[in-house]
Motif scaffolding. Structure first.
Motif, short mmCIF file in Angstrom:
data_model
loop_
_atom_site.label_atom_id
_atom_site.label_comp_id
_atom_site.label_asym_id
_atom_site.label_seq_id
_atom_site.Cartn_x
_atom_site.Cartn_y
_atom_site.Cartn_z
N ARG A 76 0.61 -1.15 -0.08
CA ARG A 76 0.01 -0.23 -0.14
C ARG A 76 0.85 1.35 -0.04
O ARG A 76 1.92 1.42 0.55
CB ARG A 76 -1.00 -0.17 1.14
N PRO A 77 0.45 2.32 -0.52
CA PRO A 77 1.25 3.77 -0.56
C PRO A 77 1.26 4.28 0.89
O PRO A 77 0.60 3.88 1.74
CB PRO A 77 0.29 4.58 -1.24
N HIS A 78 2.25 5.28 0.99
CA HIS A 78 2.34 5.88 2.28
C HIS A 78 1.42 7.08 2.37
O HIS A 78 1.23 7.65 1.17
CB HIS A 78 3.68 6.47 2.38
N ASN A 79 1.16 7.48 3.34
CA ASN A 79 0.27 8.84 3.29
C ASN A 79 1.44 9.87 3.75
O ASN A 79 1.94 9.61 4.95
CB ASN A 79 -0.76 9.00 4.55
N SER A 80 1.80 10.60 2.90
CA SER A 80 3.11 11.44 3.33
C SER A 80 3.17 12.84 3.10
O SER A 80 1.75 13.46 2.69
CB SER A 80 3.94 10.89 1.85
N LEU A 81 4.14 13.57 3.21
CA LEU A 81 4.24 14.90 3.38
C LEU A 81 5.69 15.42 2.68
O LEU A 81 6.74 14.91 3.11
CB LEU A 81 4.28 15.31 4.77
#
Length: 339
Positions: free
Chosen positions: A155-160
């Protein structure tokens, strides 16, 4: 007179802490133009920060919505640049905050594992590239949250993303303490804190519901940050969140910038809190996309006090300072002797 009293108090505090005479301690301080006092061993630093609130959309399948979000972000970047900002901070979901029902393979009426093939990845990457290009053109550091794609089947990361004033991604923070829904169905958690510097001011990054975890803010205090940037899509109980962000700033002695959705702007705490826990900038409480701009000045009274008193003392007190003063007497452990 207030500045003079602050000066004397800081010199006396150093003398008491180090055992120096008042005159010897005095040599370690000098007045700034504002009248505040800073240590000679550290040069005051300042950076102009813009914190933004944008309309958050939840459907990453909607190409036009993604493009409209990108246009809105770039418009606020131009406003921040025109107001002299060196860095602009955006909320979680500034481009898109994928909804759990929108993404669910069991949706739209039940939450289930996310089908990330539904995301318009090429459009999202194009908008991020346009944002980075504008950051370079404006010479504006830009902190922009987005989904970060990983190789299948992860799954992807929730990123900044942190984009420099040269238009380059210099680092990325991945949300670590995810909500139950995020970690169960949507994202892979991150593993480490992230810091970066702009004009000598050090920033730390947090995302989503990490406002509820004081240990993350304490971790950044140990990493000697000057400001934590928290991007959120909104947290339950805005009054509680407002109190929490003020408490994190005051307990750790640094600025906290919290950026949230424009549609929650009437009640959500979008703005910047000083190291003493006071709000020093807020976006308009009218639900409109906007930015608030403020100088993070290392020589301000709240920052100088945190640096010379609160943070050093807390670190010293946590380092085993009290052990040598504890009483080694069996009678001190007897709780039943009364007075």
């Amino acid at each position: 007179m207030t500045a003079r009293r602050n000066f004397k108090r800081q010199v006396r505090a150093r003398a008491a802490r180090t055992g120096e005479s008042y005159t010897a301690a005095l040599r370690h301080f000098r007045p700034t133009p504002s009248g505040d006092i800073v240590s000679e061993s550290r040069t005051p630093r300042s950076v102009r920060l813009a914190v933004a609130q944008t309309v958050v959309r939840e459907d990453p399948r909607d190409v036009e919505a993604l493009r409209e979000s990108g246009r809105a972000v770039r418009a606020l970047m131009r406003e921040a640049g025109a107001r002299g900002a060196r860095i602009v901070h955006f909320p979680e979901g500034a481009l898109c905050f994928p909804g759990k029902l929108v993404m669910s393979v069991d949706g739209p009426h039940a939450v289930g594992p996310a089908d990330w093939s539904r995301c318009q990845w090429p459009v999202l990457r194009a908008e991020l590239a346009a944002i980075a290009e504008l950051a370079g053109a404006l010479r504006l550091w830009t902190v922009i949250p987005s989904v970060h794609r990983l190789t299948e089947p992860h799954r992807p990361h929730n990123s900044l993303y942190v984009v420099s004033d040269r238009g380059e991604v210099v680092t990325r923070y991945d949300e670590r303490l995810l909500s139950r829904t995020k970690v169960s169905y949507l994202y892979s958690p991150g593993v480490s804190p992230v810091t970066f510097e702009v004009d000598g001011v050090r920033f730390g990054c947090l995302l989503g519901m990490e406002i509820h975890y004081p240990e993350l803010f304490t971790e950044y205090e140990r990493l000697d940050v000057d400001c934590v940037l928290l991007s959120t899509s909104g947290t339950p109980g805005n009054i509680t969140a407002e109190a929490q962000v003020q408490g994190h700033a005051a307990f750790n002695g640094y600025w906290v910038s919290i950026s949230g959705p424009a549609q929650d702007g009437v009640t959500a705490p979008t703005g910047v809190v000083a190291p003493d826990g006071d709000w020093i900038a807020r976006c308009p409480a009218d639900g409109s996309p906007s930015v608030a701009v403020v100088n993070l000045d290392d020589s301000s009274e709240s920052a100088a006090s945190a640096r010379t008193h609160a943070r050093p003392w807390r670190r010293e007190s946590r380092s085993g300072l009290y052990a040598e003063h504890q009483v080694n007497d069996p009678r001190s452990e007897d709780r039943t002797t009364g007075f």
